[in-house]
Design an enzyme around this catalytic site. Sequence first.
Site, short mmCIF file in Angstrom:
data_model
loop_
_atom_site.label_atom_id
_atom_site.label_comp_id
_atom_site.label_asym_id
_atom_site.label_seq_id
_atom_site.Cartn_x
_atom_site.Cartn_y
_atom_site.Cartn_z
N ARG A 161 -22.82 29.35 13.60
CA ARG A 161 -21.44 29.90 13.64
C ARG A 161 -20.67 29.60 12.34
O ARG A 161 -19.47 29.33 12.36
CB ARG A 161 -20.66 29.34 14.83
CG ARG A 161 -21.22 29.68 16.17
CD ARG A 161 -21.17 31.18 16.49
NE ARG A 161 -21.77 31.43 17.78
CZ ARG A 161 -23.09 31.63 17.95
NH1 ARG A 161 -23.91 31.66 16.92
NH2 ARG A 161 -23.58 31.84 19.14
N SER A 213 -15.85 31.62 23.83
CA SER A 213 -16.06 30.17 23.89
C SER A 213 -15.08 29.47 22.95
O SER A 213 -14.98 29.85 21.78
CB SER A 213 -17.49 29.81 23.48
OG SER A 213 -18.38 30.33 24.43
N GLU A 290 -14.19 26.52 17.87
CA GLU A 290 -14.81 27.70 17.29
C GLU A 290 -13.69 28.72 17.03
O GLU A 290 -13.68 29.42 16.02
CB GLU A 290 -15.83 28.26 18.27
CG GLU A 290 -16.63 29.40 17.70
CD GLU A 290 -17.79 29.81 18.62
OE1 GLU A 290 -18.43 28.92 19.22
OE2 GLU A 290 -18.02 31.02 18.72
#
Length: 309
Positions: A161, A213, A290
């Site tokens: 990510r 998320s 995130e």
Amino acid sequence: MKNIPEALLADHTTFRLGGPCRYLLDCPTPDEVKQAVKQLAADKIPFVLIGGGSNVVVSDEGLDAVVVRFVSPTPLIKRRNDEVTVSGGTSLDALALWAVEEGLEGLNYATGIPGTVGGAVVGNAGAWGKQMGDVLKSATILDHKGNAKTVGLDYFGFAYRHSRLKETGEIVLDVTFALKPGDCVALATERAAILKTRAEKHPDLVTHPCAGSFFRNIEPTSKAERRQAAGWFLEQADGKNLKVGGAYIFEKHANIIIKGPRCTAQNVHDLSLKMATLVKAKFDLVLNREVRFAGKFQTAPGANERGFW
Ligand SMILES: Cc1cc2nc3c(=O)[nH]c(=O)nc-3n(C[C@H](O)[C@H](O)[C@H](O)COP(=O)(O)OP(=O)(O)OC[C@H]3O[C@@H](n4cnc5c(N)ncnc54)[C@H](O)[C@@H]3O)c2cc1C
């Protein structure tokens, strides 16, 4: 390019949260993004770039900045043999569907991931063990002065990510992916199965506004031997029933915050702090976000925003 004064950012994010910005420049094509950035640089006006707004929480008071929104309402895709060049503003899922119809393999994993191709490249979006960096060949990127250049895969420094662009702030104008010939019917069957699984496990953005998320999964170097779902730690720490104001946890996934009635962006911020505090207390693990916060949020005294717990 459309100039929308005092656009409400809640209208341009999947969380449907966020106050106004100074003005929003709606840019559907790479050329318009380039033109907008050049003009803003010449006028020395700072700006923030968004794509689909599916990975951000914008503060309730909004942003004292210009927002450049790079979303191509119609997919801008060109095929040369098995290589595909697509605008950074194209919907990632629209690209995945197009690849199925063209019988090209390599992007089916991205089925159902909200947002744009550009946003996905910057965050190395992934699912089912695959990510953008697996198929990206090159891209045209733009710096904040309006200078464009073409770069190859190595430039991005892709990790879980993560890409180097998160640090440089460079903009993805277009991307070339190297795909492989595949069978349309098999790809369509796989796509249908992925959509079914996502519908079962993920929130429906129409009824459950969110940004997916919230925290990154736990890195293998930490107390977990391999990368483990942040949701698992949150569930074990009894995080599922946490709530702040109108912000609550998705019943099927402890790592997803949902905007309920009368929810503010500050509620989401505060709930995320509570979640991280809980995991820190139970497992001595620091959860890292995130999702990106944009704008000003109030922080309780003593809260460690950097490590985020
Ligand atoms: C229901 C749901 C499910 C999700 N599932 C997944 C999943 O399975 N896997 C996954 O990885 N993510 C998932 N996400 C998160 C999100 O969809 C991805 O991170 C997506 O790639 C973000 O793209 P965006 O265009 O919406 O970016 P935005 O939210 O608009 O922006 C995110 C960041 O990227 C930057 N950015 C956006 N466009 C560009 C560009 N063209 N050039 C440079 N920088 C840019 C912005 O400046 C910002 O810093 C999910 C989100 C939701 C709401």
